[in-house]
Structure formats: structure tokens, C-alpha cells
Design a protein around this motif. Structure first.
Motif, short mmCIF file in Angstrom:
data_model
loop_
_atom_site.label_atom_id
_atom_site.label_comp_id
_atom_site.label_asym_id
_atom_site.label_seq_id
_atom_site.Cartn_x
_atom_site.Cartn_y
_atom_site.Cartn_z
N GLU B 79 0.83 -1.21 0.00
CA GLU B 79 0.00 0.00 0.00
C GLU B 79 0.87 1.26 0.00
O GLU B 79 0.56 2.23 -0.69
CB GLU B 79 -0.89 -0.04 1.25
N GLY B 81 3.80 1.45 -1.16
CA GLY B 81 4.67 1.47 -2.34
C GLY B 81 6.09 1.00 -2.07
O GLY B 81 6.96 1.11 -2.93
N VAL B 100 -4.94 -1.85 -2.12
CA VAL B 100 -4.02 -2.50 -3.06
C VAL B 100 -4.83 -3.09 -4.20
O VAL B 100 -6.03 -3.32 -4.07
CB VAL B 100 -3.21 -3.63 -2.37
N HIS B 206 0.85 -2.55 -5.84
CA HIS B 206 0.64 -1.13 -5.55
C HIS B 206 -0.12 -0.57 -6.75
O HIS B 206 0.36 -0.66 -7.89
CB HIS B 206 2.00 -0.46 -5.39
#
Lengths: 231, 231
Positions: B79, B81, B100, B206
Motif C-alpha cells: 500500500e 509502495g 491494493v 501497488h
């Protein structure tokens, strides 16, 4: 007064049948918890046997039963009255705020909840962290309260394990985590910059059970307190 | 198209330097996750070495880095990244609702989130549980949503481990927990009475990284999907 027949207003009650139930925490506090109960005559060493799979055992003299649960679950069993007594780290009590009576600081299992940052980071105090920065932690409530008191708005990223990966991967500027020897921090290139609070093992009780003192709970608590002070 | 010099409008870009980062879950899904990546040419078997203490490794061909984290933390790293891809159980996605992209059902790690009660209990369906009864679970959100849909008010007791102790100690009438072989339930005298949902391992990404397709992410995802279907 334990383990015999007691005359009460013409009635004989058999105190053999009345057992206390204790919730013990898996992990770092288990050995010292078992040692403490052994000092007052309750033997739960069966939990230390690596082949043991039982989560509940009654000790040999039949005066007490213990259940072995995750540290975070100890206050839950005590709060719901499934265990009259429990041993748990102060850190868990601070994080979960359970409705239990905190009876004694048992003085073992010492550690601290700290703020840590990468060694190369410019921050050397919590208040220097950038506003709206990120802090990874398993102790979401403690971390949130701490930064609120500092009047520093940060985003707390809740993690379940290996919190040190937060700064290593660049996800967070800092972490809030338990530190005992400091080895894990050092291995991961992190340094402690502030301490939220010190933590030790606490003796907790179900508030009503303790107030009504059934099963001679007060007597056991007194013995545990005395032995904890001697250590 | 990987690992070489690619001419793009007169510019040469070196795709050697661009690595994807993958979050892998500790525990039950790790072996199958590593096998799947091995099938598409990414070798993270170093994580299976019991002497390994590293939480991040770059695979031998230098095309990908993986981090080894708790299953519940996989969606957090994705989430934020820090990882472009991750593998995690559908149960975690249902419980945490992370932001996500769910790219593929990888078909391994099958289990189910179930309601279970003691064998001697009179309840044989979730709806038969007493109103305002207690249900112990690590999956607090899933359990809450489920009983809300049934229009049955129950108290969810959040536990971290050994949820089966809930009914054994009399703290709760039922549990909501993951079941794979059913062995733990059986050993603890519990029977499954309803299934909330089936769970398998999912490939997540992501969302922005996946949409912008940097580092040829789409290509890796396609390979993973194809291999997951073949298994």
C-alpha cells in the motif's frame, strides 16, 4: 488455611476444590513468571517442556490452573474473568488499556518503549521529526498518544512484526518499538532517540474476583508481592 | 526485454538497474510463493535457509528484491509502495481492506474462515448462536461483518493466538478462525458449523505502480498469472 477442611458457621467447606486460574504469557516473560510462582509453591514448569502441547495445566498440588496464552491475550482472559490472575508486560497494559486491576510491579522483564531512527538520520529527538512524517509501530495507541502529547502530527503505520524494516525500506522516518538489549536496533543500523516509558512484568487481577477475595486470592497476591520484592 | 540495453527514441536505457520489489509472507504461504517466483526465474530460496537472518534479499540475477515480512504486513508494504508486488492470503485482504490492487488468485494456500463451536454445544448453525453471545477471533472485522449480515448481535472478543481456548475456558460460545486441515479444531474438541469464506493466496500490487507499469511490472504479473494457472 489452604487445602483442608474449614468450619464456617457449622458448614464444612472443602478448600481442596477451589482453584485459582492464572494466565501466563508466552515468550520473554514466561521463565521468570514460572520461577515466581514456583517460589510460592505453584509449579507450572510443565509449560517449559518443549514437547508440551497443552495450553492449560493444573499444578501438582491441585490448587491452581494456569493457561498459556499470547502476552497480548493475558489481559483479555483476566478481564473476562476466565483467569483471576495474570502476568503481563506493562507495555501491553499501556497499549490495550484493559479493565483489570494492576496489583504489583514484579520487577522482571525490564525493557522500554522507544523511538528509534536510522543512524544516518538528522533527527536526535522525537520533536525534531518532520511534521506529517511516518512512524512504524506495533504499539499504535502508545505511539499515537505520545506524538499527540508532543503536539507533533505524524502518521502511525501499524505493523505486526520486524518494525525495523520500516526505516530500512524508507517507508517511515522512525519506529516506536520495545528495546531490551538494543541488539536488534544495532543490527539494523538504528539508534534510540527517546523513551516513551519503561516496562516490566505486572501482576494483574480480575477486579471483582480480587475485591470479593474468593479462593483466598488476596493471600496468593500477598505472597507474590513479597517474593517479587525479594528478587 | 529484460536485462539488456533498449533503444527508446534515441536513448539507451539500462534495464539492468531497474528492480522490482516484492513482499513475501512469513509462514504457511512462503514455500509456495518462493516456488512460484522460481518458475518465472526469480530465486528467493535464500529465505528458506534456516540460518538466514536477512529480511531483504536481492535475487541472483539482480532483477528483483524481496522482503520477508509477517503476512499481515504484506499489504502495508504494498500500500505504501515499498513493495510493488506482494503475496498474501485472501483472509488478510478481507480483514484489513488495504488499498491494493488484487491481481490474481494464485490458487495455493487454500483454507477457510469458519465458525466453530464445542462438539457438545447445541448450536449447529451460526444463526442458532445465542443473541449477545461471545465469539473469540483474530479476524475481528470479518467476524463482526458476518454476524451483522446475519442480524445476530454478538460480542467479538479479539484474541491474538490460540483462539480455540475461548470456548475451552468458557469465555466464548464460538470462535471464528482459519481452518485448513481441521486438525487443531479436532484436537480441541471443536466442530466447524459454518464457513464465512474460502481463502487462497493472492497476488497484490501497488495500484499506481501497476497502472503506470514501470519496471515492466505488467510483464512479471502476466508470467505469474500464467504459472499460477498451470499449478
Amino acid at each position: 488455611m489452604h487445602g483442608g477442611l474449614i468450619e464456617q458457621g457449622g458448614w464444612f467447606t472443602c478448600s481442596f476444590l477451589i482453584m485459582i486460574t492464572i494466565a501466563l504469557p508466552k515468550g520473554a516473560l514466561l521463565q521468570d513468571s514460572i520461577d515466581l510462582f514456583l517460589q510460592i509453591g505453584l509449579d507450572f514448569r510443565a509449560f517449559l517442556d518443549s514437547s508440551n502441547r497443552q495450553l492449560q495445566i493444573t499444578e501438582p498440588t491441585q490448587r491452581a490452573t494456569a493457561m498459556l496464552v499470547r502476552a497480548q491475550d493475558v489481559p483479555v482472559y483476566v478481564e473476562y474473568g476466565q483467569a483471576q490472575l495474570g502476568i503481563v508486560g506493562y507495555d501491553v497494559l499501556e497499549e490495550k488499556s484493559p479493565q483489570v486491576a494492576q496489583l504489583a510491579d514484579l520487577k522482571f522483564g525490564g525493557c522500554r518503549l522507544s523511538v528509534a531512527v536510522p543512524q544516518e538520520s538528522p533527527y536526535r529527538r522525537s520533536v525534531e521529526l518532520p511534521p506529517h512524517g511516518r512512524v512504524a509501530s506495533k504499539f499504535v495507541q502508545c505511539a499515537r498518544n505520545y506524538f499527540r502529547q508532543l503536539d507533533l502530527p505524524v502518521e502511525i503505520i501499524p505493523l505486526y512484526g520486524s518494525v525495523e524494516l520500516g526505516p530500512i525500506t524508507g517507508m517511515s522516518e522512525a519506529i516506536v518499538d520495545l528495546v531490551s538489549t538494543g541488539r536488534t536496533l544495532k543490527e539494523n543500523g538504528l539508534v534510540e532517540i527517546d523513551v516513551l516509558f519503561e516496562s516490566t512484568a505486572y501482576l494483574i487481577a480480575h477486579p471483582l474476583s480480587y475485591r470479593l477475595n474468593p479462593e483466598g486470592l488476596g493471600e496468593w497476591v500477598q505472597k507474590l508481592r513479597e517474593n517479587a520484592l525479594c528478587n
